[in-house]
Design a protein around this motif. Structure first.
Motif, PDB file in Angstrom:
ATOM      1  N   CYS A  25      -0.628  -7.551  27.813  1.00 56.21           N
ATOM      2  CA  CYS A  25      -0.361  -8.212  29.104  1.00 56.21           C
ATOM      3  C   CYS A  25      -0.214  -7.194  30.225  1.00 56.21           C
ATOM      4  N   GLY A  26       0.422  -6.088  29.940  1.00 56.08           N
ATOM      5  CA  GLY A  26       0.604  -5.075  30.970  1.00 56.08           C
ATOM      6  C   GLY A  26      -0.672  -4.336  31.307  1.00 56.08           C
ATOM      7  N   ALA A  27      -1.385  -3.898  30.289  1.00 60.71           N
ATOM      8  CA  ALA A  27      -2.556  -3.047  30.516  1.00 60.71           C
ATOM      9  C   ALA A  27      -3.807  -3.837  30.896  1.00 60.71           C
ATOM     10  N   VAL A  28      -4.094  -4.883  30.160  1.00 66.07           N
ATOM     11  CA  VAL A  28      -5.346  -5.615  30.370  1.00 66.07           C
ATOM     12  C   VAL A  28      -5.203  -6.699  31.436  1.00 66.07           C
ATOM     13  N   LEU A  29      -4.125  -7.452  31.351  1.00 62.70           N
ATOM     14  CA  LEU A  29      -3.925  -8.550  32.299  1.00 62.70           C
ATOM     15  C   LEU A  29      -3.247  -8.096  33.587  1.00 62.70           C
ATOM     16  N   LYS A  30      -2.852  -6.828  33.632  1.00 64.32           N
ATOM     17  CA  LYS A  30      -2.232  -6.243  34.836  1.00 64.32           C
ATOM     18  C   LYS A  30      -0.957  -6.980  35.248  1.00 64.32           C
ATOM     19  N   ARG A  31      -0.157  -7.343  34.240  1.00 62.51           N
ATOM     20  CA  ARG A  31       1.139  -7.990  34.487  1.00 62.51           C
ATOM     21  C   ARG A  31       2.234  -6.997  34.095  1.00 62.51           C
ATOM     22  N   PRO A  32       2.865  -6.324  35.070  1.00 64.26           N
ATOM     23  CA  PRO A  32       3.854  -5.293  34.755  1.00 64.26           C
ATOM     24  C   PRO A  32       5.014  -5.788  33.881  1.00 64.26           C
ATOM     25  N   ALA A  33       5.337  -7.060  33.971  1.00 60.80           N
ATOM     26  CA  ALA A  33       6.421  -7.593  33.142  1.00 60.80           C
ATOM     27  C   ALA A  33       6.101  -7.447  31.657  1.00 60.80           C
ATOM     28  N   GLY A  34       4.815  -7.415  31.312  1.00 62.04           N
ATOM     29  CA  GLY A  34       4.426  -7.243  29.918  1.00 62.04           C
ATOM     30  C   GLY A  34       4.962  -5.950  29.327  1.00 62.04           C
ATOM     31  N   TYR A  35       4.991  -4.893  30.134  1.00 64.39           N
ATOM     32  CA  TYR A  35       5.522  -3.620  29.651  1.00 64.39           C
ATOM     33  C   TYR A  35       7.015  -3.721  29.318  1.00 64.39           C
ATOM     34  N   PHE A  36       7.746  -4.469  30.140  1.00 62.02           N
ATOM     35  CA  PHE A  36       9.167  -4.655  29.859  1.00 62.02           C
ATOM     36  C   PHE A  36       9.373  -5.411  28.551  1.00 62.02           C
ATOM     37  N   LEU A  72      15.793  -8.226  30.954  1.00 62.52           N
ATOM     38  CA  LEU A  72      16.202  -8.633  32.298  1.00 62.52           C
ATOM     39  C   LEU A  72      15.212  -8.115  33.338  1.00 62.52           C
ATOM     40  N   GLY A  73      14.770  -6.871  33.181  1.00 59.12           N
ATOM     41  CA  GLY A  73      13.782  -6.313  34.106  1.00 59.12           C
ATOM     42  C   GLY A  73      12.491  -7.110  34.093  1.00 59.12           C
ATOM     43  N   GLY A  74      12.023  -7.493  32.907  1.00 57.45           N
ATOM     44  CA  GLY A  74      10.815  -8.310  32.812  1.00 57.45           C
ATOM     45  C   GLY A  74      10.994  -9.671  33.439  1.00 57.45           C
ATOM     46  N   THR A  75      12.148 -10.256  33.234  1.00 66.68           N
ATOM     47  CA  THR A  75      12.434 -11.570  33.808  1.00 66.68           C
ATOM     48  C   THR A  75      12.471 -11.500  35.336  1.00 66.68           C
ATOM     49  N   ILE A  76      13.053 -10.441  35.856  1.00 67.66           N
ATOM     50  CA  ILE A  76      13.108 -10.282  37.312  1.00 67.66           C
ATOM     51  C   ILE A  76      11.707 -10.145  37.882  1.00 67.66           C
ATOM     52  N   LEU A  77      10.838  -9.376  37.217  1.00 68.49           N
ATOM     53  CA  LEU A  77       9.457  -9.247  37.701  1.00 68.49           C
ATOM     54  C   LEU A  77       8.730 -10.586  37.692  1.00 68.49           C
ATOM     55  N   ILE A  78       8.939 -11.374  36.658  1.00 68.94           N
ATOM     56  CA  ILE A  78       8.311 -12.690  36.597  1.00 68.94           C
ATOM     57  C   ILE A  78       8.838 -13.595  37.703  1.00 68.94           C
ATOM     58  N   ALA A  79      10.154 -13.555  37.934  1.00 70.67           N
ATOM     59  CA  ALA A  79      10.756 -14.401  38.973  1.00 70.67           C
ATOM     60  C   ALA A  79      10.274 -13.992  40.361  1.00 70.67           C
ATOM     61  N   LYS A  80      10.030 -12.718  40.582  1.00 72.90           N
ATOM     62  CA  LYS A  80       9.546 -12.262  41.892  1.00 72.90           C
ATOM     63  C   LYS A  80       8.135 -12.795  42.167  1.00 72.90           C
ATOM     64  N   LYS A  81       7.347 -13.019  41.120  1.00 75.65           N
ATOM     65  CA  LYS A  81       5.985 -13.540  41.277  1.00 75.65           C
ATOM     66  C   LYS A  81       5.978 -15.024  41.622  1.00 75.65           C
ATOM     67  N   ALA A  82       7.021 -15.741  41.222  1.00 74.04           N
ATOM     68  CA  ALA A  82       7.052 -17.198  41.403  1.00 74.04           C
ATOM     69  C   ALA A  82       7.288 -17.593  42.832  1.00 74.04           C
TER      70      ALA A  82
END
Length: 82
Positions: A25-36, A72-82
């Motif tokens: 998700c992080g590398a291919v889909l370019k979703r930084p939350a995936g790395y978290f 928590l960091g991943g969740t925050i990144l997802i919430a910022k996108k919404a």
């Protein structure tokens, strides 16, 4: 005890698969939350591995805390996108 001896190794394998999915998700889909989430489940896998070998509760608590902060960091990144 038998259930723990069976489920813990299975959990480690599943946590590794989730780690790979998070990296995808992080590398291919370019979703930084995936790395978290990859980091979180990698740490949870380490936690379970160390638990199997009887590592003390203080170290396990610290490892668990780091994993929760990563989630928590991943969740925050997802919430910022919404």
């Amino acid at each position: 005890m038998i259930v723990t001896n069976l489920l813990t190794p299975l959990s480690i394998v599943i946590e590794f698969l989730v780690t790979v999915g998070g990296l995808y998700c992080g590398a291919v889909l370019k979703r930084p939350a995936g790395y978290f989430f990859a980091l979180t489940f990698l740490i949870f896998g380490l936690y379970d591995y160390l638990f199997m070998f009887g590592v003390g509760p203080d170290l396990l608590s610290f490892i668990n805390f780091i994993a929760v902060l990563s989630a928590l960091g991943g969740t925050i990144l997802i919430a910022k996108k919404a």
